[in-house]
Design a protein around this motif. Structure first.
Motif, PDB file in Angstrom:
ATOM      1  N   ASP A 724       0.484  -1.351   0.011  1.00  0.00           N
ATOM      2  CA  ASP A 724      -0.028  -0.064  -0.416  1.00  0.00           C
ATOM      3  C   ASP A 724       0.585   0.849   0.116  1.00  0.00           C
ATOM      4  O   ASP A 724       0.655   2.421   0.283  1.00  0.00           O
ATOM      5  CB  ASP A 724      -0.869  -0.172   1.413  1.00  0.00           C
ATOM      6  CG  ASP A 724      -0.307  -0.034   2.594  1.00  0.00           C
ATOM      7  OD1 ASP A 724       0.964  -0.750   2.265  1.00  0.00           O
ATOM      8  OD2 ASP A 724      -0.983  -0.338   3.843  1.00  0.00           O
ATOM      9  N   ASP A 725       2.077   1.100  -0.436  1.00  0.00           N
ATOM     10  CA  ASP A 725       2.927   2.031  -0.183  1.00  0.00           C
ATOM     11  C   ASP A 725       2.867   3.847  -1.689  1.00  0.00           C
ATOM     12  O   ASP A 725       3.425   2.761  -2.770  1.00  0.00           O
ATOM     13  CB  ASP A 725       4.341   1.935  -0.363  1.00  0.00           C
ATOM     14  CG  ASP A 725       5.636   3.593  -0.411  1.00  0.00           C
ATOM     15  OD1 ASP A 725       4.630   4.309  -0.393  1.00  0.00           O
ATOM     16  OD2 ASP A 725       6.473   3.086  -0.691  1.00  0.00           O
ATOM     17  N   PRO A 726       1.895   4.472  -1.797  1.00  0.00           N
ATOM     18  CA  PRO A 726       1.971   5.428  -3.249  1.00  0.00           C
ATOM     19  C   PRO A 726       3.018   5.630  -3.614  1.00  0.00           C
ATOM     20  O   PRO A 726       2.711   6.419  -4.487  1.00  0.00           O
ATOM     21  CB  PRO A 726       0.719   6.526  -2.026  1.00  0.00           C
ATOM     22  CG  PRO A 726       1.508   6.724  -0.829  1.00  0.00           C
ATOM     23  CD  PRO A 726       1.538   4.916  -0.070  1.00  0.00           C
ATOM     24  N   ALA A 727       3.896   5.527  -2.444  1.00  0.00           N
ATOM     25  CA  ALA A 727       4.930   6.386  -3.231  1.00  0.00           C
ATOM     26  C   ALA A 727       6.300   5.270  -4.502  1.00  0.00           C
ATOM     27  O   ALA A 727       6.921   5.994  -4.624  1.00  0.00           O
ATOM     28  CB  ALA A 727       6.274   7.083  -2.389  1.00  0.00           C
ATOM     29  N   ALA A 728       5.822   4.200  -3.931  1.00  0.00           N
ATOM     30  CA  ALA A 728       6.284   3.067  -4.635  1.00  0.00           C
ATOM     31  C   ALA A 728       6.335   3.374  -6.036  1.00  0.00           C
ATOM     32  O   ALA A 728       5.443   3.894  -6.989  1.00  0.00           O
ATOM     33  CB  ALA A 728       6.071   1.575  -4.063  1.00  0.00           C
ATOM     34  N   VAL A 729       7.312   2.631  -6.903  1.00  0.00           N
ATOM     35  CA  VAL A 729       7.535   3.273  -8.559  1.00  0.00           C
ATOM     36  C   VAL A 729       8.346   1.878  -8.925  1.00  0.00           C
ATOM     37  O   VAL A 729       8.667   1.408  -8.417  1.00  0.00           O
ATOM     38  CB  VAL A 729       8.958   4.625  -8.963  1.00  0.00           C
ATOM     39  CG1 VAL A 729       7.454   5.854  -8.452  1.00  0.00           C
ATOM     40  CG2 VAL A 729       9.747   4.697  -7.999  1.00  0.00           C
ATOM     41  N   VAL A 730       7.827   2.046 -10.349  1.00  0.00           N
ATOM     42  CA  VAL A 730       9.591   0.871 -10.449  1.00  0.00           C
ATOM     43  C   VAL A 730       9.905   1.798 -12.343  1.00  0.00           C
ATOM     44  O   VAL A 730       8.905   2.189 -12.971  1.00  0.00           O
ATOM     45  CB  VAL A 730       7.866  -0.170 -11.515  1.00  0.00           C
ATOM     46  CG1 VAL A 730       8.595  -1.081 -12.681  1.00  0.00           C
ATOM     47  CG2 VAL A 730       7.051  -0.613 -10.345  1.00  0.00           C
ATOM     48  N   VAL A 731      10.703   1.518 -12.026  1.00  0.00           N
ATOM     49  CA  VAL A 731      12.202   1.947 -13.043  1.00  0.00           C
ATOM     50  C   VAL A 731      12.412   0.544 -13.859  1.00  0.00           C
ATOM     51  O   VAL A 731      13.298  -0.203 -13.371  1.00  0.00           O
ATOM     52  CB  VAL A 731      13.049   2.505 -12.424  1.00  0.00           C
ATOM     53  CG1 VAL A 731      13.439   3.248 -13.338  1.00  0.00           C
ATOM     54  CG2 VAL A 731      11.812   3.790 -11.071  1.00  0.00           C
ATOM     55  N   THR A 732      12.522   0.892 -15.325  1.00  0.00           N
ATOM     56  CA  THR A 732      13.189   0.089 -16.816  1.00  0.00           C
ATOM     57  C   THR A 732      13.955   0.661 -17.444  1.00  0.00           C
ATOM     58  O   THR A 732      13.965   1.910 -17.249  1.00  0.00           O
ATOM     59  CB  THR A 732      11.981  -0.876 -16.597  1.00  0.00           C
ATOM     60  OG1 THR A 732      10.702   0.291 -17.160  1.00  0.00           O
ATOM     61  CG2 THR A 732      11.312  -1.928 -15.574  1.00  0.00           C
TER      62      THR A 732
END
Length: 827
Positions: A724-732
């Protein structure tokens, strides 16, 4: 005819004298003791020299050696001294010569040595290899010997004469000190500053009733040739008052950063202590475990920068406390016992500061008085001759007539004495005078010389007639010596009450076992913070590098390093450098490379830091850590204390084939076990599933299936994220798999983590990046709390796209190649 032998002469009658053995031994011992005391071991209080030292200086002058002329072999000087004045071994003579040339032994060296004259740790080269000549200060000791300033005595075989004492234009005994062991007595005198001693002597000349405190305003304490620090002045005052006292000398040190540690840098040592002796003593105490906290001792001394001995202190030890232990256990602090024993009028006496100065002043006054009287006699003799010449020149024709009409020189001399009322000396001098002197110009010169001689004679007579004026001459000459040869003080004086070695006995050597955080950068540098709270950084990256892994620890604890080969290696936090406590971004530039602690095989990489459990301390909330391999295997492990083991295996890796070997690609510490485990494959597939789907296993287990991979694909990223982390991102970051690593720029995309649906473990996941032309693989991927930052293989920053991309969309071209991605470091 038979031959008869002559009977031998009768033997003389026996004359056996009965002598008491006790009396004979007493007499022989007294003669030996007298010889040692007066002829070898004790210096004369007037010139501060022992007989062998005095003979060396006198013979060097007699040989015509000067400071402005070339050096000669030391063996030549030793041979002259031994053959003419000092009938003892050449070794003793050479040792005395060497001591007078060593700047670390004498405050004002008297011999200028050329070659290896030794060090505090080693002796000099043989006398056949070294060269010597008088130092400038030696001229001050011998100047005036040709002016009847001292008495000369016969040498050992009555063939030659030598001075019984040197004129000594400065207080050599106080300036250079002395040491010697006689029979039943010894002397040990400390060196002093030339300018300070002369200042005290001049004050005593002007004020003969001056007390000790007044003199100590000029001479506050010894000034050692090697500098250093004198701690405590009470013993010095005792020595100046009674002739006996003790003081402590310390090395001059400071603490600075050395490599990744703190270091104690020694720049000056106590008198007589060399770096080799100090190093050996430190090594001995470290080996016996009496000294703690010493990592290494390095001697960086050279002729350009002088002494520089670096004592490296282990991380976790307080350098000031270690220094106190060094003071107590090693020659970094030494005691100096003053015993001012010297010969005064042939008798050994123990003298205080004022008595030493009084003896020297009396000697110097006598030298100046005798020199003045000698110069007065010579000028009166010259004036007598000049007066006679002037009388003769006034009637030179009659002088010539008398000489021409005389039968011989004796008759001419008698007639000159009668006619001109001359003395025999004047008449003889006129007869020996060259004719070219009988000119008008010579007359002018003689009249000028007569006036000058009369003035000088009047001045010399005034000096001899007035004791105050005589003392003033002595004082003025001492002032000239101080101005020409004086040097600044080298030894610092500290009053009593400052921290001493005794205070170090109860000093806390080690730092407190406070909480801290260990950091690892993307370029493999390790460091630690000063506490376990927030890291106090405004950004995610250090000033030159990314923080890619952190682990909580204590200052004297340990952390684990997990490698791609499935090894966990324990390292000590004490050995890591500490980052400064600042609100600015941390700099790992001062960090230490992880390769210094972990020996890596070919192609083996360090992945992450993990905290290690402590024996006897259980944490019921410990969720352990999770890991994943390149072939999609995941595993959870809850570690047990390692005990005495420095390295353990945390996963049993299974090779896919003889050519394809599995390896770890990611290790994450779980906070509560409720996180999502996220795997990203090289073919741009992302799989997230709950960590609870993976049961904890033992260290020897091989793990379980995590993600289903297509042929040729491999896992490139493994992380754990709060669902539930709203600041989580995926970087590719995508690129060409056939290009050399770190050379291509590729394209990057940043997508919110919430756009990726969760799926079950061991499934294929969902697409996370659409490849553009020329791209066939994900080079780097990272999932975590944003905002994320990227870095090149060298650790410099790379700008990532600011606009979020679609889950299955393509990326934006990069300006630099990306090797690592990280978010905010957390403790």
């Amino acid at each position: 005819m038979a031959r008869t032998s002559t009977p031998p002469p009768p033997l003389p009658p026996e004359n056996i004298v009965d002598i008491d053995v006790e009396q004979e031994m007493q007499g022989a011992f007294l003669e030996y003791a007298y010889s040692v005391i007066y002829s070898r071991a004790l210096p004369d209080a007037r010139d501060g020299l022992k007989p062998v030292q005095r003979r060396i200086l006198y013979m060097m002058q007699d040989m015509g050696l000067r400071p402005d002329r070339g050096h000669v072999k030391s063996a030549r000087v030793v041979g002259e001294v031994m053959g003419k004045l000092h009938p003892h071994g050449d070794v003793a003579i050479y040792d005395a010569l060497v001591r007078q040339a060593q700047p670390f032994t004498l405050r004002v060296p008297l011999v200028d040595g050329h070659g290896n004259f030794g060090s505090p740790d080693a002796g000099p080269a043989a006398q056949r290899y070294t060269e010597a000549r008088p130092a400038p200060a030696a001229l001050l000791m011998t100047t005036g010997l040709d002016e009847d300033v001292v008495d000369f005595v016969p040498n050992y075989d009555d063939q030659l004469t030598e001075p019984g004492v040197l004129p000594a234009a400065f207080p050599n005994l106080l300036v250079n000190g002395a040491s010697g062991i006689a029979v039943g007595m010894a002397t040990n005198m400390a060196p002093h500053n030339l300018g300070e001693v002369i200042g005290a002597a001049r004050h005593l000349i002007r004020h003969p009733d001056a007390d000790l405190p007044a003199l100590m305003r000029f001479v506050p304490g010894p000034d050692l040739p090697t500098g250093g620090i004198i701690v405590g002045l009470e013993g010095i005052r005792d020595a100046y008052e009674t002739g006996r006292g003790t003081f402590r000398t310390r090395a001059r040190t400071h603490i600075e950063d050395v490599k990744r540690r703190k270091g104690i840098v020694v720049t000056e040592l106590p008198l007589g202590v060399g770096p080799e002796r100090l190093t050996e003593k430190i090594s001995e105490h470290v080996k016996n475990k009496r000294l703690q906290g010493i990592a290494d001792v390095v001697d960086l001394s050279d002729r350009t920068h002088g002494l520089r001995l670096v004592i490296e202190v282990k991380n976790g030890f307080i350098p000031e406390a270690v220094l106190e232990q060094l003071y107590r256990l090693t020659p970094l602090e030494e005691s100096f016992g003053i015993n001012n024993v010297a010969l005064v009028e042939g008798q050994p006496r123990t003298l205080g500061l004022k008595q030493l100065l009084e003896v020297f002043i009396a000697h110097r006054i006598d030298v100046v008085r005798r020199r003045t009287a000698y110069r007065l006699r010579r000028r009166e003799e010259r004036l007598h001759l000049v007066d006679g010449l002037l009388l003769a020149i006034l009637d030179i024709d009659e002088v010539i007539q008398i000489v021409r009409t005389s039968d011989d020189a004796a008759a001419a001399r008698e007639r000159l004495m009668q006619v001109f009322d001359l003395s025999e000396l004047q008449a003889g001098y006129i007869l020996e005078m060259q004719l070219r002197r009988l000119t008008r110009f010579s007359t002018i010169e003689l009249e000028r010389e007569q006036a000058q001689l009369n003035a000088e004679i009047a001045e010399l007579r005034a000096i001899l007639a007035d004791e105050a004026r005589l003392r003033g001459v002595v004082s003025d000459e001492l002032a000239e010596v101080a101005a020409e040869h004086g040097t600044p003080r080298r030894t610092q004086l500290l009053a009593a009450g400052v921290p001493s070695a005794a205070a170090g006995r109860n000093a806390v050597l080690e730092i407190a076992d406070d909480p801290c955080t260990v950091l690892m950068s993307s370029t493999g540098l390790l460091a630690r913070t000063t506490d376990a709270g927030p890291l106090g950084v405004e950004g995610r990256r250090a000033r030159h590098d990314l923080v890619v892994s952190t682990a909580p620890a204590t200052a004297r604890g340990h952390v684990g390093v997990v490698t791609s080969a499935g090894r966990l290696v324990r390292i000590s936090v004490l050995d890591l450098p500490t980052l400064p406590d600042t609100n600015a971004r941390p700099s790992l530039a001062a960090g230490v490379a992880v390769k210094e602690f972990v020996t890596l095989a070919r192609n083996e990489r360090v992945l992450a830091l993990v905290p290690l459990p402590v024996a006897g301390v259980e944490d019921p909330d410990d969720a352990g850590f999770a890991m994943a391999t390149a072939q999609g295997v995941v595993k959870r492990v809850v570690l047990e204390p390692l005990g005495a083991r420095e390295e353990v295996e945390v996963i049993a890796l299974k090779d896919v084939s003889a050519r394809v070997k599995d390896e770890l690609v990611g290790v994450v510490q779980l906070r509560d076990g409720e996180e999502d485990l996220v795997l990203v494959s090289s073919d741009a597939q992302l799989l997230r599933f709950p960590a609870a789907a993976v049961r904890p296993q033992g260290r020897a287990a091989a793990g379980m299936a995590g993600i289903r991979l297509t042929a040729g694909a491999r896992v490139v990223s493994f992380t754990a994220v709060a669902p539930d982390d709203p600041a989580a991102v995926v970087v590719t970051v995508a690129g060409d798999s056939g290009a050399l690593p770190g050379t291509q720029l590729g394209s990057a995309k940043v997508t919110p983590y919430a756009e990726y649906p969760a799926k079950g473990r061991a499934t294929g996941g969902v697409r996370c990046h659409r490849f553009a032309r020329g791209e066939d693989s994900l080079l780097v991927a990272w999932v975590g709390t944003g905002p994320a930052e990227a870095a090149t293989p060298q650790g410099t920053a790379v700008a990532l796209p600011t606009e979020p991309g679609r889950r299955d969309g393509g990326g934006t071209a990069l300006e630099k190649p990306v090797a690592a991605i990280a978010g905010p470091p957390t403790p």
